[in-house]
Scaffold this active site. Structure first.
Site: not given
Ligand code: PCA
Length: 208
Positions: A80, A143, A164
């Site tokens: 990200e 996240c 991610h």
């Molecule tokens: N993914 C979510 C919140 C926790 C996670 O593992 C997100 O992408 O916001």
């Protein structure tokens, strides 16, 4: 010795696993340096994740903060680039909060850029045969909130960012794209090993 703070998330949305915590725990279990690695699992809740992260940063003064989480529909490991000052939740978090169109920090900037060497990390992940890409949005759920919070909480010497992950093969719901568990752990380990590398200019960019 540098101190690295590595986080995953607990399960959410009715799942009983979150591959990010599984990968973080696998990496922490095998890690034997050269840095000090602190691994933690964060709650999937806006308020308590930010509180916990701030406390961890204050306690450990890490040189790098590497947060990881699940992006359920994704096939790739996504570095990200940016955390935005927005909470807009499609489902309640694990504490039952569902902020809509609200800022993470009312007086904060609209966005903060990740300071991990994201382009370099995508190159290195790819060179390890791992499907990786840059991402311009970590969404508007927990996240993104953790990425935005981390970037605001660290001191100038500290790099921070967010990875991610897709589902792991062992935990993926039917029909969800997934990568082998060991590839997710390998990816997190690559990011840990190269978090303190200098960013490099990488041609590419985007035309949309
Ligand atoms: N993914 C979510 C919140 C926790 C996670 O593992 C997100 O992408 O916001």
């Amino acid at each position: 010795m540098a101190v690295l703070l590595l986080t995953g998330f607990e399960p959410f949305g009715g799942a009983d696993h979150n591959p990010s915590a599984d990968a973080v725990n696998a990496v922490a279990g095998d890690y034997d340096g050269p840095h000090e690695l602190i691994a933690e699992t964060l709650p999937v809740a806006f308020a308590s994740s930010a509180r916990r992260l701030r406390a961890l940063i204050a306690r450990h003064s890490p040189d790098a903060v590497i947060a990881t989480g699940l992006a359920g529909g994704s096939r790739q490991i996504a570095m990200e680039r940016i955390g935005v000052n927005l909470m807009d939740a499609r489902i309640p978090d694990n504490d039952g909060a569902q902020p809509l169109d609200a800022p993470c920090e009312p007086d904060g900037p609209a966005a903060r850029f990740a300071t991990l060497p994201v382009k370099r990390l995508v190159q290195i992940l790819s060179s390890h045969g791992l499907p990786a890409q840059l991402s311009l949005s970590a969404g508007s759920y927990v996240c993104n909130h953790v990425l935005y919070t981390a970037l605001g909480a660290v001191s100038a010497k500290t790099v921070a960012g967010f990875v991610h992950l897709p589902w792991s093969t062992s935990a993926a719901p039917a029909d969800a794209p997934h990568l082998p568990d060991e590839d997710l752990a390998r990816a997190v380990r690559v990011v840990v090993d190269h978090a303190l590398d200098a960013e490099v200019e990488v041609p590419g960019g985007s035309i949309w």
